[in-house]
Design a protein around this motif. Structure first.
Motif, mmCIF file in Angstrom:
data_model
loop_
_atom_site.group_PDB
_atom_site.id
_atom_site.type_symbol
_atom_site.label_atom_id
_atom_site.label_comp_id
_atom_site.label_asym_id
_atom_site.label_seq_id
_atom_site.Cartn_x
_atom_site.Cartn_y
_atom_site.Cartn_z
ATOM 1 N N ALA A 161 -8.227 0.110 13.092
ATOM 2 C CA ALA A 161 -9.344 1.041 12.862
ATOM 3 C C ALA A 161 -10.541 0.576 13.683
ATOM 4 O O ALA A 161 -10.891 -0.601 13.647
ATOM 5 N N GLN A 185 -5.749 3.048 5.598
ATOM 6 C CA GLN A 185 -6.083 4.423 5.210
ATOM 7 C C GLN A 185 -7.222 4.447 4.199
ATOM 8 O O GLN A 185 -8.137 5.268 4.283
ATOM 9 N N GLU A 186 -7.191 3.507 3.252
ATOM 10 C CA GLU A 186 -8.240 3.447 2.240
ATOM 11 C C GLU A 186 -9.565 3.004 2.857
ATOM 12 O O GLU A 186 -10.632 3.557 2.523
ATOM 13 N N GLU A 236 -0.798 -0.504 6.355
ATOM 14 C CA GLU A 236 -1.059 0.910 6.646
ATOM 15 C C GLU A 236 -1.795 1.581 5.488
ATOM 16 O O GLU A 236 -2.760 2.330 5.694
ATOM 17 N N ASN A 237 -1.372 1.303 4.268
ATOM 18 C CA ASN A 237 -2.029 1.905 3.108
ATOM 19 C C ASN A 237 -3.475 1.424 2.975
ATOM 20 O O ASN A 237 -4.378 2.214 2.655
ATOM 21 N N THR A 292 -10.493 3.404 5.980
ATOM 22 C CA THR A 292 -10.956 4.508 6.823
ATOM 23 C C THR A 292 -11.593 5.607 5.989
ATOM 24 O O THR A 292 -12.615 6.197 6.374
ATOM 25 N N ARG A 293 -11.008 5.865 4.836
ATOM 26 C CA ARG A 293 -11.546 6.929 3.979
ATOM 27 C C ARG A 293 -12.918 6.550 3.406
ATOM 28 O O ARG A 293 -13.822 7.378 3.350
#
Length: 527
Positions: free
Chosen positions: A135, A198-199, A194-195, A201-202
């Motif tokens: 990221a 995603q968190e 990966e999980n 980034t959110r």
């Protein structure tokens, strides 16, 4: 008559000679030629004697031929084999030398991480690792501070998101402009990574877009072997593996962060920050201007709150990799600063970072460590602009005067002072001040305070044999119970202050500890 050529060598004359095996005629003819060629015109008697000698030799050789052929051949072959090995060893030695020279110029490459010749001889260079950007991407402009976090999957609890949130929430908008946070996800469970990405980034998308947050990973193939490690300190094998990998995790993180900023702060992934910690850091850095340091500490726990110059990160990364299986990381950090000639700990109070994780990343065991010097609010670290310190009070051992002029957890300690003795701070550049606070004595030596003294500020610097001093002073107040604090100094003094002086107004039998001299300016300290 034909002969079998076995080997060639250089004889004593420098000419090449052939060693051969053939019928007895060859040595006979050789002997004859040697005997008959010594003179140009030999006489007859000599010739007869020589011929008799030749025939005797021939007869003797005929008798010995059957008995001596096999031993002679064995000796000859053995000799030639040794000669051949000698010559080939020379070729091998030269070949090794050539290979070593070629290796020095062209280091061998490997899919797994190994130190190349260049890595070992130049610790100022970065390690060749290809990182995965999970990221964000680095900005072209260097920031003031990089904050590095290394994180792995925990069996119980996960505090990384709270730590990132605390860093950003406790910083002002202006402070955020000078910060970049780098998170190294050092776990090889790609699904977990990966999980988590995603968190992250959110929740922190705007910080990623602004270049304030990067998430990276060093691929597993760059890691050294984590099997068969040394069992130092009677640690179990899984503990040794955990701490060894952790040092490699940090090394790769440090290596990545080398060129992102001027300073680097090491944190763990379960930390809470004090408000406006960056402003406090900058004050401390400014106060240390002109003095040498390798590591400044803003927490007394683990790898939390350790500040470095970014220029030292490559050497520290190499250092951690070299000794990754030897000892815990915090011990290596102590050795590192010592090797770079910072003998003493330089730790500041109050602490700017607090450990908040309840479960350790190692097996999820309980970890209740807390820093009792941490203050989340009302952080008021003094500015203490760059200055020189002078005193005529006899100093005890290494409790020198400079240790009083900082928020470091150290102090000045001198032998009993007499009337007229002084302790003076001379600034590199004159400045306006809002507050001056001086404390003497300590918790365990409460009587080693300044019983009778005055606080003065001065101007008009002049040179003396003992250094620069101000020629004109004004008294701001008297010490009470060993302490003094003066507010609104800039409203009471019309001139820019060049010196702050403590004067002993009466002799005392007790020794003197000056624990801290704290100064707050009304303008940013001169750089």
């Amino acid at each position: 008559m034909t002969a079998l050529v076995l080997h060639a060598f250089s004889g004593p004359t420098g000419r090449q000679t052939l060693l051969t095996h053939s019928t007895p005629m060859r040595p006979l003819m050789t002997l004859y030629s040697r005997l008959g060629s010594r003179g140009a015109r030999p006489d007859l008697s000599n010739s007869v004697d020589k011929m008799r000698l030749v025939w005797k030799s021939l007869e003797k050789m005929r008798c010995m031929r059957k008995r001596s052929t096999i031993p002679f051949l064995g000796f000859l072959i053995t000799f030639l084999l040794f000669l051949n090995l000698y010559i080939e060893d020379g070729y091998v030695l030269e070949g090794d030398k050539r290979q070593l020279r070629e290796t020095s110029v062209h280091p061998p490459s490997s899919e797994r991480y190994v130190h190349t010749f260049k890595d070992l001889s130049n610790f100022s260079g970065t390690i060749n690792v290809t990182y995965r950007y999970l990221a964000g991407t680095p900005l072209n402009r260097k920031k003031f501070l990089t904050i590095g976090l290394s994180s792995v999957k925990r069996k119980r609890g996960n505090y990384l998101l709270e730590t990132i949130k605390s860093i950003f929430d406790q910083s002002s908008y202006e402070e955020l402009k000078e910060i970049v946070v780098v998170v190294h996800l050092a776990d090889f469970d790609l699904v977990w990574c990966e999980n988590l990405v995603q968190e992250i980034t959110r929740k922190f998308a705007h910080h990623i877009i602004a270049g304030r947050l990067l998430v990276i990973q060093a691929p597993e193939e760059y890691y050294p072997s984590l099997d068969g490690l040394k069992r130092n300190y009677n640690d179990p094998e899984d503990r040794v593996r955990f701490r060894s990998k952790q040092k490699v995790d940090y090394a790769f993180l440090l290596n990545f962060c080398t060129n992102l900023s001027h300073f680097y702060m090491m944190l763990e992934d379960d930390v809470r920050c004090s408000r406006n910690f960056l402003t406090a850091l900058k004050k401390v850095i400014t106060s240390r201007e002109g003095s040498y340091w390798v590591m400044l500490e803003f927490s007394k726990l683990g790898y939390i709150g350790k500040l470095y110059h970014s220029r030292d990160l490559p050497r520290l990364a190499h250092f951690l990799l070299m000794f990754y299986q030897e000892m815990p990381c915090d011990w290596l950090l102590i050795h590192f600063r010592g090797l770079l000639a910072q003998k003493d700990v330089i730790r500041f109070k109050p602490s700017l970072f607090q450990h908040m994780g309840y479960y350790s990343s190692y097996k999820g065991v309980e970890n209740k460590l807390k820093d009792d010097d941490f203050e989340e609010d009302s952080i008021d670290i003094p500015d203490n602009p760059p200055a020189s310190i002078y005193t005529n009070i006899n100093v005890f051992e290494n409790y020198d005067a400079s240790k009083a002029y900082s928020t470091v957890d150290e102090y000045f300690w001198g032998k009993p002072p007499s009337t007229g003795d002084f302790f003076v701070v001379v600034f590199n550049k004159s400045t306006k001040m809002s507050k001056i606070k001086i404390t003497t004595g300590s918790d365990d030596r409460q009587n080693d305070v300044l019983h009778h003294g005055a606080l003065e500020v001065g101007e008009k610097l002049v040179g003396t044999k003992k250094g620069k001093q101000c020629s004109s002073y004004i008294t701001l107040g008297e010490f009470k119970n060993g302490n003094i604090e003066v507010q609104d100094v800039d409203h009471k003094i019309a001139f820019d202050i060049e010196c702050v002086r403590i004067v002993v107004t009466a002799s005392q039998k007790e020794w003197l500890i000056i624990r801290s001299i704290s100064l707050w300016t009304t303008q940013p300290p001169s750089q």
